[in-house]
Scaffold this motif. Structure first.
Motif, PDB file in Angstrom:
ATOM      1  N   LEU A  21       0.851  -1.184   0.000  1.00  0.00           N
ATOM      2  CA  LEU A  21       0.000   0.000   0.000  1.00  0.00           C
ATOM      3  C   LEU A  21       0.897   1.249   0.000  1.00  0.00           C
ATOM      4  CD1 LEU A  21      -3.018   0.885   0.964  1.00  0.00           C
ATOM      5  CD2 LEU A  21      -1.995   0.845   3.221  1.00  0.00           C
ATOM      6  N   VAL A  22       0.475   2.292  -0.711  1.00  0.00           N
ATOM      7  CA  VAL A  22       1.201   3.565  -0.664  1.00  0.00           C
ATOM      8  C   VAL A  22       0.381   4.523   0.200  1.00  0.00           C
ATOM      9  CG1 VAL A  22       2.164   5.477  -2.023  1.00  0.00           C
ATOM     10  CG2 VAL A  22       2.040   3.181  -3.019  1.00  0.00           C
ATOM     11  N   ILE A  23       1.029   5.212   1.127  1.00  0.00           N
ATOM     12  CA  ILE A  23       0.301   6.211   1.921  1.00  0.00           C
ATOM     13  C   ILE A  23       0.894   7.583   1.606  1.00  0.00           C
ATOM     14  CG2 ILE A  23      -0.436   6.996   4.186  1.00  0.00           C
ATOM     15  CD1 ILE A  23      -0.391   4.213   5.184  1.00  0.00           C
ATOM     16  N   LEU A  28       2.374  -1.394 -22.232  1.00  0.00           N
ATOM     17  CA  LEU A  28       2.467  -2.844 -22.100  1.00  0.00           C
ATOM     18  C   LEU A  28       2.106  -3.254 -20.673  1.00  0.00           C
ATOM     19  CD1 LEU A  28       3.266  -5.496 -23.485  1.00  0.00           C
ATOM     20  CD2 LEU A  28       5.614  -5.093 -22.703  1.00  0.00           C
ATOM     21  N   GLU A  29       2.802  -2.688 -19.706  1.00  0.00           N
ATOM     22  CA  GLU A  29       2.493  -2.995 -18.311  1.00  0.00           C
ATOM     23  C   GLU A  29       3.046  -1.898 -17.419  1.00  0.00           C
ATOM     24  OE1 GLU A  29       4.399  -6.430 -16.777  1.00  0.00           O
ATOM     25  OE2 GLU A  29       6.294  -6.021 -17.765  1.00  0.00           O
ATOM     26  N   SER A  30       2.738  -1.991 -16.125  1.00  0.00           N
ATOM     27  CA  SER A  30       3.157  -0.926 -15.220  1.00  0.00           C
ATOM     28  C   SER A  30       3.280  -1.449 -13.795  1.00  0.00           C
ATOM     29  CB  SER A  30       2.144   0.218 -15.256  1.00  0.00           C
ATOM     30  OG  SER A  30       0.894  -0.249 -14.791  1.00  0.00           O
ATOM     31  N   ALA A  31       4.010  -0.689 -12.979  1.00  0.00           N
ATOM     32  CA  ALA A  31       4.099  -0.975 -11.545  1.00  0.00           C
ATOM     33  C   ALA A  31       4.036   0.357 -10.824  1.00  0.00           C
ATOM     34  CB  ALA A  31       5.398  -1.700 -11.223  1.00  0.00           C
ATOM     35  N   VAL A  32       3.159   0.443  -9.844  1.00  0.00           N
ATOM     36  CA  VAL A  32       3.024   1.686  -9.075  1.00  0.00           C
ATOM     37  C   VAL A  32       3.611   1.469  -7.694  1.00  0.00           C
ATOM     38  CG1 VAL A  32       1.337   3.206  -7.963  1.00  0.00           C
ATOM     39  CG2 VAL A  32       1.089   2.622 -10.381  1.00  0.00           C
ATOM     40  N   ILE A  33       4.482   2.390  -7.297  1.00  0.00           N
ATOM     41  CA  ILE A  33       5.163   2.270  -6.000  1.00  0.00           C
ATOM     42  C   ILE A  33       5.088   3.599  -5.255  1.00  0.00           C
ATOM     43  CG2 ILE A  33       6.803   0.456  -6.679  1.00  0.00           C
ATOM     44  CD1 ILE A  33       8.863   2.752  -7.177  1.00  0.00           C
ATOM     45  N   GLY A  34       5.389   3.537  -3.966  1.00  0.00           N
ATOM     46  CA  GLY A  34       5.511   4.754  -3.176  1.00  0.00           C
ATOM     47  C   GLY A  34       6.972   4.988  -2.875  1.00  0.00           C
ATOM     48  N   PRO A  89       9.883   7.776  -0.896  1.00  0.00           N
ATOM     49  CA  PRO A  89       9.903   8.814   0.144  1.00  0.00           C
ATOM     50  C   PRO A  89       9.771  10.221  -0.432  1.00  0.00           C
ATOM     51  CG  PRO A  89      11.660   7.224   0.500  1.00  0.00           C
ATOM     52  CD  PRO A  89      11.069   6.912  -0.844  1.00  0.00           C
ATOM     53  N   HIS A  90       8.946  11.017   0.256  1.00  0.00           N
ATOM     54  CA  HIS A  90       8.715  12.395  -0.174  1.00  0.00           C
ATOM     55  C   HIS A  90       8.590  13.234   1.093  1.00  0.00           C
ATOM     56  CE1 HIS A  90       6.585  15.922  -1.707  1.00  0.00           C
ATOM     57  NE2 HIS A  90       6.921  15.559  -2.931  1.00  0.00           N
ATOM     58  N   ALA A  91       9.342  14.342   1.155  1.00  0.00           N
ATOM     59  CA  ALA A  91       9.421  15.115   2.396  1.00  0.00           C
ATOM     60  C   ALA A  91       8.061  15.642   2.830  1.00  0.00           C
ATOM     61  CB  ALA A  91      10.393  16.270   2.215  1.00  0.00           C
ATOM     62  N   ASP A  92       7.218  16.019   1.907  1.00  0.00           N
ATOM     63  CA  ASP A  92       5.947  16.633   2.268  1.00  0.00           C
ATOM     64  C   ASP A  92       4.839  15.602   2.448  1.00  0.00           C
ATOM     65  OD1 ASP A  92       3.933  19.320   0.882  1.00  0.00           O
ATOM     66  OD2 ASP A  92       4.410  18.790   2.929  1.00  0.00           O
ATOM     67  N   PHE A  93       4.748  14.640   1.538  1.00  0.00           N
ATOM     68  CA  PHE A  93       3.632  13.694   1.538  1.00  0.00           C
ATOM     69  C   PHE A  93       3.937  12.392   2.280  1.00  0.00           C
ATOM     70  CE2 PHE A  93       2.913  16.421  -2.117  1.00  0.00           C
ATOM     71  CZ  PHE A  93       1.613  16.805  -1.891  1.00  0.00           C
ATOM     72  N   GLY A  94       5.156  12.218   2.766  1.00  0.00           N
ATOM     73  CA  GLY A  94       5.535  10.939   3.367  1.00  0.00           C
ATOM     74  C   GLY A  94       5.970   9.992   2.262  1.00  0.00           C
ATOM     75  N   GLU A  95       5.018   9.675   1.394  1.00  0.00           N
ATOM     76  CA  GLU A  95       5.328   8.916   0.193  1.00  0.00           C
ATOM     77  C   GLU A  95       4.670   9.612  -0.995  1.00  0.00           C
ATOM     78  OE1 GLU A  95       3.742   4.968   1.125  1.00  0.00           O
ATOM     79  OE2 GLU A  95       5.781   4.213   1.006  1.00  0.00           O
ATOM     80  N   ALA A  96       5.320   9.498  -2.158  1.00  0.00           N
ATOM     81  CA  ALA A  96       4.720  10.015  -3.387  1.00  0.00           C
ATOM     82  C   ALA A  96       4.438   8.825  -4.300  1.00  0.00           C
ATOM     83  CB  ALA A  96       5.667  10.985  -4.073  1.00  0.00           C
ATOM     84  N   VAL A  97       3.335   8.906  -5.023  1.00  0.00           N
ATOM     85  CA  VAL A  97       2.977   7.848  -5.971  1.00  0.00           C
ATOM     86  C   VAL A  97       3.843   8.000  -7.223  1.00  0.00           C
ATOM     87  CG1 VAL A  97       1.121   6.895  -7.414  1.00  0.00           C
ATOM     88  CG2 VAL A  97       0.590   7.808  -5.127  1.00  0.00           C
TER      89      VAL A  97
END
Ligand code: AMP
Length: 500
Positions: free
Chosen positions: A399-401, A423-429, A431-439
């Motif tokens: 999960l990405v938060i 063709l295909e994809s992978a979504v990850i989180g 580290p991002h200073a403001d959001f905690g994680e960025a998509v």
């Protein structure tokens, strides 16, 4: 007159006989007393009954954060209904899924969306409530006088909150009157909330944190809130000298730390800063203490369980941990059916009156996660030390938060994979200073010449803004293990510094 309705009787108890006490200060718009809060809620309840709501009916709500929206929550429960709040960022196709699944009797939305919602609402009545607390629902409520809350027992449903599923299908977590009341009572006592408290309420009210933790705890204590429509550093800092407590997601704390007005003097009247919904960085914990002389109290919970663990009010609030199982909540950590030894990682399971009643119309999903003896498998990976402090080490399902909101990669990947040229994809989180994680979306094009911008463009109207990738990376292929599984960990490591 309130005593027949389990949750409402408890939420009202602390303010009975103190009707003139302030419930909320709304900066720029005056105060509202406990009397007026509940009188308005009764009128909402009467209006809902007039619209056909009977006990057990769902009332779906996608509106801005206002006192009237709080009254709509209370009024729904008074009418015996089941409150179903929806994130204001959800697009119409997303809302269509929830309405189709939950089959509400009434849908309340912003007037700007009335026409679009009417098209997908089926048999439900569509009513409006705007950011100023006005609309057709408010008008119907204003025409009513009082209302005697409908009798509801501890095990009756009070709310359904949808939590996205990793398979892309959202699940409606069914929460009973007793789930909500018992957890909020525990938190009020554990965190020592009293009528003297002034809580800065800046969280959204479509999520368990702002709706149940913040609102219910304040009501149960007979405390008052500084009611803000959203995070607003100016208003929070302005209110701090007359407030006593703040509940926030980690992003609140990192943003406030960036403001030079945050000083020990400004925080001198505060007694408690609480963080949750996503991991608080140890650095943030340390910096906050240095800047304010206060140690943030971190707690852990989820939509299905309400709050399960908390650092102590007195005693060490240990950075990087989420503290102990709350009174009345049992916690255990297991791997392949066996409890793991102290210090080892496994999946966290919890049991207690806080744990939900199952997923709406998904008995199989419920059976997978909620065991017959009451233990709920959270899906969070955790460990516990010899003193009982629990540490959440990661999410079993990637999960990405971001900014305190959950984003499930699978949902976004499915949309990207459907775009022409992908063709295909992978979504990850990452580290991002403001959001905690960025998509971040890693995309494999079908042929050369494909532009990353076409992914951004293709998702714009189909996903809530917070779910849209902040960066799209093109790769000739995804890293996979020998079993053919995409190695998301490797991708996260490769792009860990993308926003550094
Ligand atoms: P939600 O159902 O939206 O409240 O999200 C619940 C999830 O947020 C949990 O299962 C955890 O993965 C995560 N979470 C909540 N609080 C914390 C915390 N203090 N530290 C780490 N993760 C957390």
């Amino acid at each position: 007159m309130y005593d027949q309705n389990h949750l409402i009787s408890k939420l009202r108890a602390a303010s009975v006989g103190h009707d003139n006490r302030r419930f909320a200060e709304i900066p720029g718009a005056g105060d509202i007393s406990y009397h007026d809060l509940f009188a308005g809620a009764e009128r909402m309840a009467a209006a809902l009954v007039g619209l056909g709501v009977t006990p057990g009916d769902r009332v779906a709500v996608q509106v801005e954060k206002t006192i009237e929206a709080i009254q709509l929550y209370l009024g729904t429960v008074m009418a015996g209904g089941v409150f179903l709040p929806l994130n204001t960022a959800y697009t119409t196709p997303e809302v269509a899924y929830f309405l189709g699944d939950a089959g509400p009797r009434v849908v309340v939305c912003d007037p700007s969306r009335e026409a679009a919602i009417a098209e997908i609402a089926g048999a439900a009545r569509v009513m409006t409530l705007d950011a100023g607390g006005q609309g057709t629902l408010r008008a119907a409520a204003d025409a009513e006088t009082g209302f005697a809350p409908v009798a509801r027992a501890a095990d009756d449903l009070a709310a359904i909150l949808y939590t996205s599923g990793t398979t892309g299908r959202s699940k409606g977590a069914m929460l009973s009157h007793a789930n909500l009341a018992s957890n909020s009572e525990t938190l009020r006592d554990y965190w020592r909330f009293t009528p003297d408290d002034v809580l800065i309420h800046a969280l959204p009210i479509f999520h368990t944190h702002g709706l149940f933790v913040a609102t219910n705890v304040a009501l149960l204590a007979g405390a008052s809130v500084v009611f803000l429509a959203g995070f607003d550093a100016d208003r929070i800092l302005e209110a701090m000298p007359r407030a006593t407590a703040l509940m926030g997601v980690p992003t609140f704390y990192t943003r406030l730390l960036n403001d030079p007005r945050l000083t020990p003097e400004r925080a001198a009247n505060m007694r408690l800063f609480i963080s949750g919904s996503a991991p608080l960085l140890v650095d943030t914990h340390r910096d906050w203490l240095a800047r304010t002389d206060h140690t943030i109290l971190e707690r852990y919970g989820m939509t299905e369980t309400n709050m399960s663990t908390s650092n102590p009010y007195e005693g060490e609030r240990r950075a990087g941990t989420v503290g102990f199982a709350l009174p009345g909540v049992e916690a255990r950590i297991r791997h392949q059916g066996q409890e793991v030894p102290v210090g080892e990682i496994g999946v966290l399971e919890v049991r207690g009156s806080n744990v939900f009643r199952g997923y709406w119309q998904m008995p199989e999903k419920t059976a997978e996660e909620l065991l017959p003896d009451g233990w709920f498998i959270t899906g969070d990976l955790a460990k516990v030390d010899a003193e009982g402090y629990v540490t959440i080490v990661g999410r079993a399902k990637d999960l990405v938060i971001t900014g305190g909101f959950n984003v499930y990669p699978k949902e976004i990947e499915s949309l990207i994979d459907d775009l022409p040229g992908v063709l295909e994809s992978a979504v990850i989180g990452v580290p991002h200073a403001d959001f905690g994680e960025a998509v971040v979306a890693v995309v494999v094009p079908r042929e050369e010449g494909f532009e990353a911008g076409s992914v951004t463009e293709g998702l714009r109207d189909r996903l809530a803004k917070f779910k849209q990738p902040k960066r799209v990376i093109l790769l000739p292929e995804l890293p996979r293990n020998t079993m053919g599984k995409v190695q998301k960990k490797a991708l996260r490591e490769a792009y860990a510094d993308l926003f550094a």
